[in-house]
Design a protein around this motif. Structure first.
Motif: not given
Length: 379
Positions: A204-226
C-alpha cells in the motif's frame, strides 16, 4: 520468567523451576533477555541436572546479542535457533496503541486499509518497521526461549495454548505441542506470518509513492521517503535470506536425528512438514520483498524518464517558438536598416503589408510544425 509444563493433554503454568523434570511432556521456560542474563547460573545448574548438559558460552553470547541475525546451530545435547521477529505490529502505524509486535491483534491501531494514503504515513510506516531476535534453545524435554524485554510473543502463545486446551481456540489447532521442537516451530511460523501480514502495508505504502512518482502534474520532492523505503526493503530481504538459511539448516539437522522407534520417526516427519511449511512462508515473503524492491527501482527509473520527457517537451516547444520568430526577426531587421530606398517604407500601406507578411509566415510555420507534431503534448 514464565514456566510451563506441556504434554499431549496437559498445559499448566508453574510458579517456579521444578527440581526434576515432569514424568511426561516437557518444560517451556520463557524469559526476557535481561532476566536470562541474571538467572543464567541457576539455569545452567538446572539444565545440568535435567539434561546432563549446559548451554555453551558461545551460544549464551548469541542469546544475549540484540543485533544477531537469524541463524541455526546445534550440539549433541541441544539445538539453537535465533530468529528475528518484527518489533512493530504488522499493519500498524506509529502512534497507534499496542505496538509491541508478535502478539495477536493490533490493539486498536490503524490498519493498512484504514490509514490515510499520504507520503507522511508511508514514511512513518517504513520507519516503524524494525526487528529483534528471539532465541530458542531446544533440548529433548526442555525449551528455553529468550525474548526482547516485553515478551509479547511468549505471552501470546501462553494464552493461545491455554485456549487450545480449553477448546476456545476454534481457529487454531486443537492439539497441544508434544515436543520442544514442535513448539519452537509453531512460534517461528507465527513470526513468519507476521511478515506475511506486513506485505499489504508495504504494498500500500509503496503504491502511494509510485503514484506520486509517476504523476505528471506533481513535482516530487520527498526523496528521503524513497530512500527509507528502499533501505527498509533491503534490510527485510537480508533478514528473510538469513531466516531461510536458518530454517534450511534446521531441516538438514532433522535428518541427522537418531531414530529409536516408529513413533519418533512419525514425530520427526511431522516436524519436517512443519519446517517445510515455515520455509515456504519465508520464501513467499522473500519473493514479495524482492518484487517490491524491483518495483521501487523501476518506479524511480520511470520517474526520471518522465522528467526527461517533460524537459524534452519544454525544449521542443521553445525551439519551435524560436524557429517561428527567427524569420520574423529577420524581416524586422531588414526593414530596420538605415537605407532610404527600401521597398514599402514610403507607402502608406507598407506597414500593414509587412505585418500581414509576418503574420502569414508565422501561421504557416506554426501549421507546418503542428503537422510535424513538433507542437502539442500528444505524440
Amino acid at each position: 520468567m514464565r514456566i510451563f509444563h506441556l504434554s499431549e493433554h496437559i498445559y499448566e503454568e508453574l510458579s517456579e523451576l521444578p527440581h526434576d523434570l515432569p514424568a511426561q511432556g516437557f518444560l517451556w521456560i520463557g524469559m526476557p533477555r535481561r532476566e536470562f542474563e541474571l538467572q543464567l547460573p541457576t539455569m545452567q545448574q538446572r539444565l545440568q541436572h535435567w539434561t546432563g548438559a549446559q548451554l555453551l558460552d558461545l551460544h549464551i553470547s548469541d542469546l544475549l546479542n540484540q543485533q544477531l541475525p537469524s541463524h541455526f546451530d546445534y550440539t549433541s545435547w541441544y539445538d539453537l535457533m535465533v530468529f528475528r521477529r518484527l518489533a512493530a505490529l504488522p499493519g500498524s502505524l506509529p502512534g497507534g496503541p499496542g505496538g509491541g509486535g508478535g502478539g495477536g491483534g493490533n490493539g486498536g491501531a490503524p490498519t493498512a486499509d484504514e490509514a490515510p494514503h499520504t507520503v507522511a504515513s508511508a514514511d512513518r510506516a517504513f520507519k516503524s518497521i524494525d526487528t529483534s531476535p528471539v532465541g530458542f534453545a531446544v533440548f529433548d524435554r526442555v525449551l528455553i526461549t529468550v525474548h526482547p524485554g516485553e515478551c509479547s510473543l511468549r505471552d501470546y502463545f501462553a494464552s493461545k495454548l491455554g485456549a487450545q486446551q480449553e477448546g476456545r481456540d476454534v481457529r487454531g489447532s486443537t492439539r497441544l505441542p508434544t515436543s520442544p521442537a514442535e513448539l519452537m516451530l509453531r512460534m517461528v511460523n507465527h513470526m513468519v506470518d507476521s511478515y506475511l501480514d506486513l506485505r499489504r502495508l508495504l504494498t500500500r505504502d509503496l503504491t502511494t509513492l509510485q503514484q506520486l512518482l509517476l504523476d505528471r502534474r506533481s513535482h516530487f520532492r520527498d526523496w528521503n521517503v524513497v530512500l527509507v523505503a528502499r533501505d527498509t526493503l533491503s534490510r527485510l530481504e537480508d533478514i528473510c535470506e538469513d531466516q531461510r538459511s536458518a530454517v534450511q539448516e534446521w531441516i538438514d539437522a532433522l535428518g541427522e536425528w537418531p531414530m529409536r522407534s516408529e513413533q519418533e520417526e512419525r514425530e520427526r516427519e511431522l516436524l519436517r512438514v512443519r519446517s517445510r511449511d515455515v520455509l515456504e512462508h519465508v520464501e513467499r515473503v522473500l519473493t514479495h520483498v524482492r518484487r517490491l524492491e524491483s518495483s521501487a527501482e523501476t518506479s524511480v527509473q520511470m520517474h526520471f524518464s518522465l522528467t526527461g520527457e517533460r524537459t524534452n517537451n519544454i525544449m521542443r516547444t521553445l525551439t519551435v517558438l524560436t524557429a517561428i520568430f527567427l524569420p520574423l526577426n529577420l524581416i524586422t531587421g531588414v526593414f530596420g536598416m538605415n537605407f532610404d530606398n527600401l521597398p514599402l517604407i514610403h507607402q502608406a500601406t507598407g506597414f500593414w503589408i509587412a505585418v500581414a507578411l509576418m503574420a502569414g509566415l508565422a501561421v504557416g510555420l506554426g501549421a507546418f510544425f503542428w503537422r510535424k507534431r513538433y507542437l502539442g503534448t500528444s505524440n
